[in-house]
Design an enzyme around this catalytic site. Structure first.
Site, PDB file in Angstrom:
ATOM      1  N   ASP A 125      45.111  30.799  39.871  1.00  7.90           N
ATOM      2  CA  ASP A 125      44.719  31.602  38.712  1.00  7.90           C
ATOM      3  C   ASP A 125      43.821  30.855  37.725  1.00  7.90           C
ATOM      4  OD1 ASP A 125      45.793  34.104  39.290  1.00  7.90           O
ATOM      5  OD2 ASP A 125      47.801  33.430  38.764  1.00  7.90           O
ATOM      6  N   ASP A 185      44.346  40.204  43.704  1.00 17.15           N
ATOM      7  CA  ASP A 185      44.022  39.672  42.377  1.00 17.15           C
ATOM      8  C   ASP A 185      43.104  38.449  42.463  1.00 17.15           C
ATOM      9  OD1 ASP A 185      46.601  40.616  43.040  1.00 17.15           O
ATOM     10  OD2 ASP A 185      47.442  40.088  41.113  1.00 17.15           O
TER      11      ASP A 185
END
Ligand code: GLY
Length: 408
Positions: A125, A185
């Site tokens: 991330d 994602d």
């Protein structure tokens, strides 16, 4: 009149299909007006009021607002959380949208406490954390220290790439269940790698990003162009083992935010590569999303398009906001007369209305209400989420600058 038509049409269509029923591909034509105006100035004034009040109450820039507990308390995180970069990003977008001189200073404070994350190899991330903070800050300031952080973060993220799979590993946890998970994602984290190649001239980062996107594209979509959430590979052979969900209702349902990530992610990969297969992927993802949300009068998706309790299921404003931002960009690349701009403005108009836009001083000072983080884990249901605000502000910025919008 138009409003009445929308409501009647939705009532005739009834709720979305139940779980696991076959989804017929539907035409993505939406009866929405291109003239629908989004009240940008009102929302920007609300954002200024909300974030100024937040900063008066919570000035500590080592704590990053994320959401709200079930009992209504504010949730803040350290820099290690995947959502830590969004509040800084919100402040950078507010600086751009308002032109007011106090916001860059406040944005820089929340950005610079994220610095240590540039060396963290245990997460995929780093794009969400550092590109949405330092990257947005670099766009505004051209501060060379921000550029250095972005380059280091890209070098760190690249370490998670496995050439046998052709993708960056998403999670390290649940290794007993997923041997090499790649989640939808993760497409958004690729933007950091493309940015690093542009900033440094080293094409290796963009090559990794493009390879990841091509691998993702092979397996991400079902035949109806809904998306799987988690692709699980064998890291030794690169073979796909399973395609399942983590945050959606079921392995063969469509998690709304995952579909929004696919719209946004493939549009961004097309921007960076100009490879038409990624534009087609973005359009397929968008057409599915719009066919589903056409059944909903205000166009804001339920958390999963196959949630069993539609129309009572919780909404996900974060999925709506990320989709709207992606759709505005996609409308620039898709063939003329596409309906993506109209669809994005319809979503933004709904999000700007009192049903979703918080009144000043409420909602723990977040902008948007009614997002859903992780319904299967009973976590963050019908709450504000900092990333809903991020994509909402970004979409407003893209909307305001639409005529001259170029993103690289
Ligand atoms: N990237 C995590 C989520 O969308 O919830």
């Amino acid at each position: 009149m138009m409003k009445q038509f929308l409501y009647i049409t939705a009532a005739l269509l009834g709720p979305a299909l139940g779980p696991l029923q076959a989804q017929k591909k539907q035409p993505a034509k939406l009866p929405v007006s291109k003239q629908l105006a989004v009240p940008v100035a009102t929302v920007v004034a609300r954002a200024e009021a909300q974030y100024a009040a937040y900063l008066r109450r919570y000035p500590d820039s080592t704590q990053h607002p994320r959401s709200t507990e079930n009992d209504g308390r504010l949730v803040r995180t350290t820099s290690r959380n995947w959502t830590s970069g969004f509040f800084a990003g919100n402040l950078w977008y507010l600086a751009r949208l308002s032109g007011q001189p106090q916001w860059p200073r406040r944005a820089a404070a929340f950005t610079e406490t994220l610095d240590a994350e540039k060396n963290v190899t245990t997460t995929h991330d780093l794009g969400f954390i550092l590109n949405n903070s330092y990257g947005q800050g670099y766009a505004v300031t051209k501060n060379p220290k921000y550029r250095a952080v972005l380059l280091q973060a890209a070098a760190t993220l690249a370490k998670r790439f496995n050439p046998k799979v052709g993708a960056i590993r998403s999670w390290d946890h649940h290794a007993e269940v997923w041997s090499y998970p790649v989640i939808v994602d993760n497409l958004l984290n690729l933007e950091l790698l493309f940015a690093a190649s542009r900033l440094s001239g080293d094409t290796a980062y963009a090559h990794i990003a493009k390879t990841h996107a091509a691998t993702d594209l092979k397996y991400r979509f079902r035949p109806d162009f809904s998306t799987y959430h988690v692709l699980n590979f064998d890291p030794a052979t690169g073979k796909l083992l399973t395609a399942v969900t983590h945050q959606g209702f079921a392995d063969n349902s469509c998690w709304a935010r995952g579909q929004a990530w696919a719209i946004y992610g493939y549009t961004m990969v097309y921007r960076e590569t100009k490879d038409p297969k990624f534009l087609a992927a973005a359009q397929h993802a968008a057409d599915y999303f719009l066919a589903q949300t056409a059944k909903i009068p205000d166009r804001i998706p339920y958390w999963d398009f196959n949630a069993p309790d539609i129309p009572k299921a919780p909404r996900d404003a974060s999925a709506a906001a990320a989709a709207a931002s992606g759709l505005l960009e996609l409308s620039k690349y898709a063939p003329p007369k596409n309906n993506y701009y109209a669809a994005a403005t319809a979503i933004l108009a709904s999000l700007s209305a009192p049903q979703y836009l918080a009144a000043a001083g409420t909602n723990n000072f977040f902008l948007l209400k009614h997002s859903t983080g992780n319904k299967p884990a009973n976590s963050e249901i019908d709450v504000p989420l900092v990333y809903a605000d991020y994509y909402f502000l970004e979409a407003l910025w893209r909307y305001q600058n639409y005529a001259q919008l170029t993103l690289n």
